[in-house]
Design a protein around this motif. Structure first.
Motif, PDB file in Angstrom:
ATOM      1  N   GLU A  30       0.826  -1.210   0.000  1.00 32.80           N
ATOM      2  CA  GLU A  30       0.000   0.000   0.000  1.00 32.80           C
ATOM      3  C   GLU A  30       0.859   1.259   0.000  1.00 32.80           C
ATOM      4  OE1 GLU A  30      -3.145   0.549   2.828  1.00 32.80           O
ATOM      5  OE2 GLU A  30      -3.939  -1.453   2.438  1.00 32.80           O
ATOM      6  N   VAL A  31       1.917   1.261   0.807  1.00 30.60           N
ATOM      7  CA  VAL A  31       2.817   2.424   0.849  1.00 30.60           C
ATOM      8  C   VAL A  31       3.513   2.594  -0.491  1.00 30.60           C
ATOM      9  CG1 VAL A  31       4.889   3.392   1.926  1.00 30.60           C
ATOM     10  CG2 VAL A  31       3.101   2.366   3.338  1.00 30.60           C
ATOM     11  N   ALA A  32       3.976   1.494  -1.073  1.00 29.13           N
ATOM     12  CA  ALA A  32       4.617   1.571  -2.394  1.00 29.13           C
ATOM     13  C   ALA A  32       3.631   2.096  -3.434  1.00 29.13           C
ATOM     14  CB  ALA A  32       5.161   0.203  -2.803  1.00 29.13           C
ATOM     15  N   GLN A  33       2.376   1.635  -3.370  1.00 30.34           N
ATOM     16  CA  GLN A  33       1.352   2.100  -4.305  1.00 30.34           C
ATOM     17  C   GLN A  33       1.040   3.576  -4.077  1.00 30.34           C
ATOM     18  OE1 GLN A  33       0.149   0.303  -6.921  1.00 30.34           O
ATOM     19  NE2 GLN A  33      -0.742   2.262  -7.537  1.00 30.34           N
ATOM     20  N   ASP A  34       0.968   3.998  -2.817  1.00 27.88           N
ATOM     21  CA  ASP A  34       0.746   5.420  -2.519  1.00 27.88           C
ATOM     22  C   ASP A  34       1.881   6.273  -3.090  1.00 27.88           C
ATOM     23  OD1 ASP A  34      -1.578   4.755  -1.168  1.00 27.88           O
ATOM     24  OD2 ASP A  34      -0.699   4.995   0.834  1.00 27.88           O
ATOM     25  N   TYR A  35       3.118   5.777  -2.968  1.00 30.71           N
ATOM     26  CA  TYR A  35       4.274   6.483  -3.537  1.00 30.71           C
ATOM     27  C   TYR A  35       4.131   6.581  -5.061  1.00 30.71           C
ATOM     28  CZ  TYR A  35       9.017   7.476  -5.080  1.00 30.71           C
ATOM     29  OH  TYR A  35      10.106   8.040  -5.698  1.00 30.71           O
ATOM     30  N   ALA A  36       3.787   5.454  -5.692  1.00 30.33           N
ATOM     31  CA  ALA A  36       3.645   5.425  -7.153  1.00 30.33           C
ATOM     32  C   ALA A  36       2.577   6.418  -7.615  1.00 30.33           C
ATOM     33  CB  ALA A  36       3.298   4.007  -7.618  1.00 30.33           C
ATOM     34  N   GLU A  37       1.449   6.443  -6.934  1.00 28.43           N
ATOM     35  CA  GLU A  37       0.367   7.353  -7.316  1.00 28.43           C
ATOM     36  C   GLU A  37       0.752   8.813  -7.094  1.00 28.43           C
ATOM     37  OE1 GLU A  37      -3.108   5.969  -5.216  1.00 28.43           O
ATOM     38  OE2 GLU A  37      -3.116   4.080  -6.335  1.00 28.43           O
ATOM     39  N   ALA A  38       1.411   9.098  -5.974  1.00 29.03           N
ATOM     40  CA  ALA A  38       1.821  10.475  -5.691  1.00 29.03           C
ATOM     41  C   ALA A  38       2.844  10.950  -6.715  1.00 29.03           C
ATOM     42  CB  ALA A  38       2.379  10.587  -4.269  1.00 29.03           C
ATOM     43  N   TYR A  44       4.239  16.022  -4.712  1.00 28.45           N
ATOM     44  CA  TYR A  44       5.507  15.844  -4.013  1.00 28.45           C
ATOM     45  C   TYR A  44       5.352  15.945  -2.498  1.00 28.45           C
ATOM     46  CZ  TYR A  44       6.853  16.373  -8.809  1.00 28.45           C
ATOM     47  OH  TYR A  44       6.944  16.212 -10.163  1.00 28.45           O
ATOM     48  N   ALA A  45       4.372  16.682  -2.013  1.00 27.78           N
ATOM     49  CA  ALA A  45       4.110  16.735  -0.570  1.00 27.78           C
ATOM     50  C   ALA A  45       3.668  15.357  -0.076  1.00 27.78           C
ATOM     51  CB  ALA A  45       3.061  17.790  -0.246  1.00 27.78           C
ATOM     52  N   ALA A  46       2.808  14.684  -0.852  1.00 21.41           N
ATOM     53  CA  ALA A  46       2.366  13.342  -0.480  1.00 21.41           C
ATOM     54  C   ALA A  46       3.529  12.358  -0.513  1.00 21.41           C
ATOM     55  CB  ALA A  46       1.243  12.876  -1.397  1.00 21.41           C
ATOM     56  N   VAL A  47       4.430  12.515  -1.474  1.00 20.94           N
ATOM     57  CA  VAL A  47       5.629  11.671  -1.534  1.00 20.94           C
ATOM     58  C   VAL A  47       6.415  11.822  -0.239  1.00 20.94           C
ATOM     59  CG1 VAL A  47       7.878  11.356  -2.650  1.00 20.94           C
ATOM     60  CG2 VAL A  47       5.826  11.606  -4.057  1.00 20.94           C
ATOM     61  N   CYS A  48       6.662  13.063   0.160  1.00 21.36           N
ATOM     62  CA  CYS A  48       7.467  13.323   1.361  1.00 21.36           C
ATOM     63  C   CYS A  48       6.808  12.813   2.628  1.00 21.36           C
ATOM     64  CB  CYS A  48       7.773  14.815   1.469  1.00 21.36           C
ATOM     65  SG  CYS A  48       8.931  15.375   0.189  1.00 21.36           S
ATOM     66  N   GLU A  49       5.482  12.789   2.679  1.00 22.92           N
ATOM     67  CA  GLU A  49       4.774  12.278   3.851  1.00 22.92           C
ATOM     68  C   GLU A  49       5.013  10.785   4.047  1.00 22.92           C
ATOM     69  OE1 GLU A  49       0.645  13.344   3.621  1.00 22.92           O
ATOM     70  OE2 GLU A  49       1.122  15.485   3.540  1.00 22.92           O
ATOM     71  N   LEU A  50       5.406  10.080   2.989  1.00 26.22           N
ATOM     72  CA  LEU A  50       5.665   8.649   3.070  1.00 26.22           C
ATOM     73  C   LEU A  50       7.083   8.346   3.548  1.00 26.22           C
ATOM     74  CD1 LEU A  50       3.969   7.655  -0.292  1.00 26.22           C
ATOM     75  CD2 LEU A  50       3.053   7.296   2.016  1.00 26.22           C
ATOM     76  N   PHE A  51       7.951   9.357   3.552  1.00 30.56           N
ATOM     77  CA  PHE A  51       9.343   9.183   3.948  1.00 30.56           C
ATOM     78  C   PHE A  51       9.476   9.151   5.466  1.00 30.56           C
ATOM     79  CE2 PHE A  51      11.115  11.541  -0.044  1.00 30.56           C
ATOM     80  CZ  PHE A  51      10.770  10.467  -0.841  1.00 30.56           C
ATOM     81  N   VAL A  81       4.302   5.724 -12.750  1.00 35.11           N
ATOM     82  CA  VAL A  81       5.047   4.854 -11.843  1.00 35.11           C
ATOM     83  C   VAL A  81       4.169   3.663 -11.505  1.00 35.11           C
ATOM     84  CG1 VAL A  81       6.302   4.717  -9.666  1.00 35.11           C
ATOM     85  CG2 VAL A  81       6.225   6.892 -10.907  1.00 35.11           C
ATOM     86  N   GLU A  82       4.747   2.465 -11.635  1.00 30.43           N
ATOM     87  CA  GLU A  82       3.996   1.232 -11.400  1.00 30.43           C
ATOM     88  C   GLU A  82       4.748   0.335 -10.426  1.00 30.43           C
ATOM     89  OE1 GLU A  82       2.451  -2.666 -13.907  1.00 30.43           O
ATOM     90  OE2 GLU A  82       3.390  -1.018 -14.961  1.00 30.43           O
ATOM     91  N   VAL A  83       4.038  -0.191  -9.440  1.00 30.32           N
ATOM     92  CA  VAL A  83       4.629  -1.135  -8.495  1.00 30.32           C
ATOM     93  C   VAL A  83       4.757  -2.485  -9.190  1.00 30.32           C
ATOM     94  CG1 VAL A  83       4.354  -2.298  -6.270  1.00 30.32           C
ATOM     95  CG2 VAL A  83       3.611   0.086  -6.532  1.00 30.32           C
ATOM     96  N   VAL A  84       5.975  -3.037  -9.172  1.00 26.31           N
ATOM     97  CA  VAL A  84       6.234  -4.317  -9.815  1.00 26.31           C
ATOM     98  C   VAL A  84       6.253  -5.452  -8.797  1.00 26.31           C
ATOM     99  CG1 VAL A  84       7.909  -5.628 -11.191  1.00 26.31           C
ATOM    100  CG2 VAL A  84       7.556  -3.188 -11.648  1.00 26.31           C
ATOM    101  N   ASP A  85       6.943  -5.234  -7.667  1.00 28.27           N
ATOM    102  CA  ASP A  85       7.084  -6.293  -6.672  1.00 28.27           C
ATOM    103  C   ASP A  85       7.339  -5.677  -5.305  1.00 28.27           C
ATOM    104  OD1 ASP A  85       7.293  -8.962  -5.758  1.00 28.27           O
ATOM    105  OD2 ASP A  85       9.468  -8.944  -5.978  1.00 28.27           O
ATOM    106  N   VAL A  86       6.854  -6.332  -4.267  1.00 26.74           N
ATOM    107  CA  VAL A  86       7.081  -5.910  -2.880  1.00 26.74           C
ATOM    108  C   VAL A  86       7.441  -7.144  -2.065  1.00 26.74           C
ATOM    109  CG1 VAL A  86       6.085  -4.856  -0.817  1.00 26.74           C
ATOM    110  CG2 VAL A  86       5.449  -3.996  -3.075  1.00 26.74           C
TER     111      VAL A  86
END
Length: 126
Positions: A30-38, A44-51, A81-86
């Motif tokens: 879910e976090v990887a997907q949130d990063y990909a979508e952001a 970029y604010a949403a990206v930084c919130e995941l860090f 951006v697409e999540v490939v594997d986690v």
């Protein structure tokens, strides 16, 4: 009947607190997907919130969203951006993502994640 409703409400609250029964791998995905979508949306604010706080400190910037935007300035606006594997193991996880744009094939990047206070946080990019 009232006791049954109270018990049901408690069970729902417990499930929500436990991530609705999701495995750690699903939560990391879910976090990887949130990063990909952001990233795809240019949020970029949403990206930084995941860090994680430590990763933001490593970036040595007072304005994380502006820094991330500057670092991705080469994108031509139609980046996807697409999540490939986690993969998750214990309190560590990694994710592979493909970044595609109108110019050429995808570029693969990796995310490192760690559990911090029960939440997955991005701790590095490769």
């Amino acid at each position: 009947m009232r006791h049954t409703l109270t018990a049901l409400a408690c069970l729902v609250a417990l499930a929500a607190a436990a991530g609705c029964g999701e495995s750690e791998q699903e939560q990391a995905r879910e976090v990887a997907q949130d990063y990909a979508e952001a990233r795809t949306d240019g949020d970029y604010a949403a990206v930084c919130e995941l860090f994680s706080e430590s990763f933001v400190a490593e970036l040595q910037t007072d304005d994380c969203p502006a820094f991330i935007q500057e670092q991705t300035a080469g994108a031509d606006g139609d980046e996807e951006v697409e999540v490939v594997d986690v993969r998750a193991s214990g309190d560590m996880a990694t994710a592979d993502l493909d970044i595609s744009s109108g110019s050429g094939g995808p570029t693969r990047i990796g995310l490192s994640m760690e559990l911090e206070d029960g939440e997955w946080r991005i701790t590095g990019l490769q």
